[in-house]
Design a protein around this motif. Structure first.
Motif: not given
Length: 146
Positions: A2-11, A32-47
Protein backbone atom coordinates in the motif's frame (compact mmCIF):
# COMPACT_ATOMS: atom_id res chain seq x y z
CA UNK A 1 1.60 -3.36 -0.71
CA UNK A 2 0.00 0.00 0.00
CA UNK A 3 1.13 3.55 -0.72
CA UNK A 4 0.23 6.12 1.91
CA UNK A 5 0.52 9.88 1.71
CA UNK A 6 2.14 11.16 4.88
CA UNK A 7 2.31 14.63 6.28
CA UNK A 8 1.97 15.84 9.82
CA UNK A 9 -0.54 13.04 10.33
CA UNK A 10 0.10 10.71 13.25
CA UNK A 11 -2.75 8.55 11.92
CA UNK A 12 -0.66 7.50 8.91
CA UNK A 13 2.09 6.36 11.27
CA UNK A 14 -0.43 4.41 13.33
CA UNK A 15 -1.78 2.81 10.15
CA UNK A 16 1.76 1.83 9.15
CA UNK A 17 2.38 0.13 12.49
CA UNK A 18 -0.91 -1.76 12.19
CA UNK A 19 -0.14 -2.80 8.60
CA UNK A 20 3.25 -4.15 9.64
CA UNK A 21 1.48 -6.40 12.17
CA UNK A 22 -0.30 -8.14 9.28
CA UNK A 23 2.85 -8.31 7.12
CA UNK A 24 1.71 -5.61 4.70
CA UNK A 25 4.37 -3.57 2.94
CA UNK A 26 3.89 0.20 3.15
CA UNK A 27 5.47 2.75 0.83
CA UNK A 28 5.39 6.05 2.73
CA UNK A 29 5.07 9.02 0.40
CA UNK A 30 5.73 12.32 2.13
CA UNK A 31 4.64 14.54 -0.72
CA UNK A 32 1.29 16.18 -1.29
CA UNK A 33 1.66 15.18 -4.93
CA UNK A 34 1.71 11.42 -5.22
CA UNK A 35 4.47 10.35 -7.68
CA UNK A 36 3.24 8.30 -10.65
CA UNK A 37 6.57 6.44 -10.85
CA UNK A 38 5.81 4.78 -7.48
CA UNK A 39 2.97 2.89 -9.18
CA UNK A 40 5.00 1.87 -12.21
CA UNK A 41 8.08 0.91 -10.19
CA UNK A 42 6.59 -0.88 -7.16
CA UNK A 43 3.14 -2.01 -8.40
CA UNK A 44 1.24 -1.34 -5.15
CA UNK A 45 -2.18 -2.96 -4.76
CA UNK A 46 -3.70 -0.16 -2.69
CA UNK A 47 -3.44 3.55 -2.11
CA UNK A 48 -4.47 5.56 0.94
CA UNK A 49 -5.23 9.21 0.23
CA UNK A 50 -7.87 11.91 0.01
CA UNK A 51 -10.50 11.77 -2.73
CA UNK A 52 -8.96 14.69 -4.58
CA UNK A 53 -5.42 13.30 -4.35
CA UNK A 54 -6.64 10.03 -5.83
CA UNK A 55 -8.45 11.85 -8.64
CA UNK A 56 -5.43 14.05 -9.39
CA UNK A 57 -3.20 10.98 -9.45
CA UNK A 58 -5.49 9.30 -11.99
CA UNK A 59 -5.39 12.45 -14.17
CA UNK A 60 -1.59 12.61 -14.00
CA UNK A 61 -1.35 8.92 -14.89
CA UNK A 62 -3.56 9.47 -17.92
CA UNK A 63 -1.46 12.48 -18.99
CA UNK A 64 1.59 10.19 -18.91
CA UNK A 65 -0.17 7.57 -21.05
CA UNK A 66 -1.08 5.24 -18.17
CA UNK A 67 -4.61 3.94 -17.57
CA UNK A 68 -5.46 3.85 -13.83
CA UNK A 69 -7.85 0.97 -14.53
CA UNK A 70 -4.99 -1.14 -15.90
CA UNK A 71 -2.64 -0.40 -13.00
CA UNK A 72 -1.75 -2.75 -10.15
CA UNK A 73 -4.23 -0.98 -7.83
CA UNK A 74 -6.92 -3.31 -6.42
CA UNK A 75 -8.52 -0.99 -3.83
CA UNK A 76 -8.46 2.61 -2.63
CA UNK A 77 -8.85 3.89 0.92
CA UNK A 78 -10.09 7.47 1.01
CA UNK A 79 -9.68 9.62 4.08
CA UNK A 80 -8.73 13.11 5.11
CA UNK A 81 -12.03 14.58 3.95
CA UNK A 82 -15.61 13.42 3.87
CA UNK A 83 -17.07 12.29 0.60
CA UNK A 84 -20.55 11.68 -0.77
CA UNK A 85 -21.74 8.49 -2.43
CA UNK A 86 -21.39 10.27 -5.78
CA UNK A 87 -17.70 10.90 -5.08
CA UNK A 88 -17.16 7.25 -4.25
CA UNK A 89 -18.99 6.18 -7.41
CA UNK A 90 -16.89 8.54 -9.52
CA UNK A 91 -13.60 7.32 -7.98
CA UNK A 92 -14.68 3.71 -8.52
CA UNK A 93 -15.52 4.53 -12.15
CA UNK A 94 -12.17 6.26 -12.75
CA UNK A 95 -10.06 3.49 -11.16
CA UNK A 96 -12.49 0.56 -11.58
CA UNK A 97 -11.67 -0.68 -8.07
CA UNK A 98 -13.59 -0.58 -4.77
CA UNK A 99 -13.18 2.59 -2.68
CA UNK A 100 -13.43 2.40 1.11
CA UNK A 101 -13.95 5.23 3.55
CA UNK A 102 -11.96 5.92 6.69
CA UNK A 103 -12.22 8.58 9.35
CA UNK A 104 -9.70 9.83 11.82
CA UNK A 105 -8.08 12.79 13.41
CA UNK A 106 -4.52 14.00 13.34
CA UNK A 107 -3.85 11.72 16.31
CA UNK A 108 -4.95 8.53 14.58
CA UNK A 109 -7.43 6.60 12.51
CA UNK A 110 -10.65 6.19 14.47
CA UNK A 111 -12.87 4.11 12.23
CA UNK A 112 -13.09 2.52 8.83
CA UNK A 113 -15.36 0.76 6.43
CA UNK A 114 -15.52 -2.96 5.69
CA UNK A 115 -16.14 -4.68 2.35
CA UNK A 116 -19.92 -4.26 2.73
CA UNK A 117 -19.62 -0.43 2.59
CA UNK A 118 -22.58 0.20 4.89
CA UNK A 119 -20.92 2.70 7.19
CA UNK A 120 -17.91 3.21 9.38
CA UNK A 121 -16.98 0.76 12.13
CA UNK A 122 -15.44 2.01 15.36
CA UNK A 123 -12.94 -0.36 17.00
CA UNK A 124 -14.34 -0.15 20.53
CA UNK A 125 -11.21 -1.67 22.03
CA UNK A 126 -9.13 1.23 20.71
CA UNK A 127 -11.48 4.21 20.46
CA UNK A 128 -13.66 5.31 23.33
CA UNK A 129 -15.69 8.31 22.24
CA UNK A 130 -17.02 10.44 25.04
CA UNK A 131 -17.87 13.90 26.18
CA UNK A 132 -15.99 16.09 28.58
CA UNK A 133 -17.58 15.80 32.00
CA UNK A 134 -18.15 18.93 34.11
CA UNK A 135 -15.58 17.73 36.68
CA UNK A 136 -12.89 17.70 33.98
CA UNK A 137 -13.83 21.19 32.88
CA UNK A 138 -11.84 22.74 35.72
CA UNK A 139 -8.77 20.63 34.91
CA UNK A 140 -8.47 21.65 31.29
CA UNK A 141 -10.03 25.11 31.55
CA UNK A 142 -12.62 24.57 28.82
CA UNK A 143 -16.31 25.29 28.95
CA UNK A 144 -18.82 22.74 27.84
CA UNK A 145 -20.18 23.33 24.36
CA UNK A 146 -23.44 21.38 24.87
Amino acid sequence: MVCASYGMNVGANTMTLAAQKIDMTIIPVGHCTFPVNIITKYHPTGIVGSVFKLLRLARRMESEGLDPQESSIKRLLAGGESFADESRAFLEEVWRVPVYNTYGSTEGTMCGECHEKVGLHVPEDLVQPGRLRPCCQQLCGRRRMW
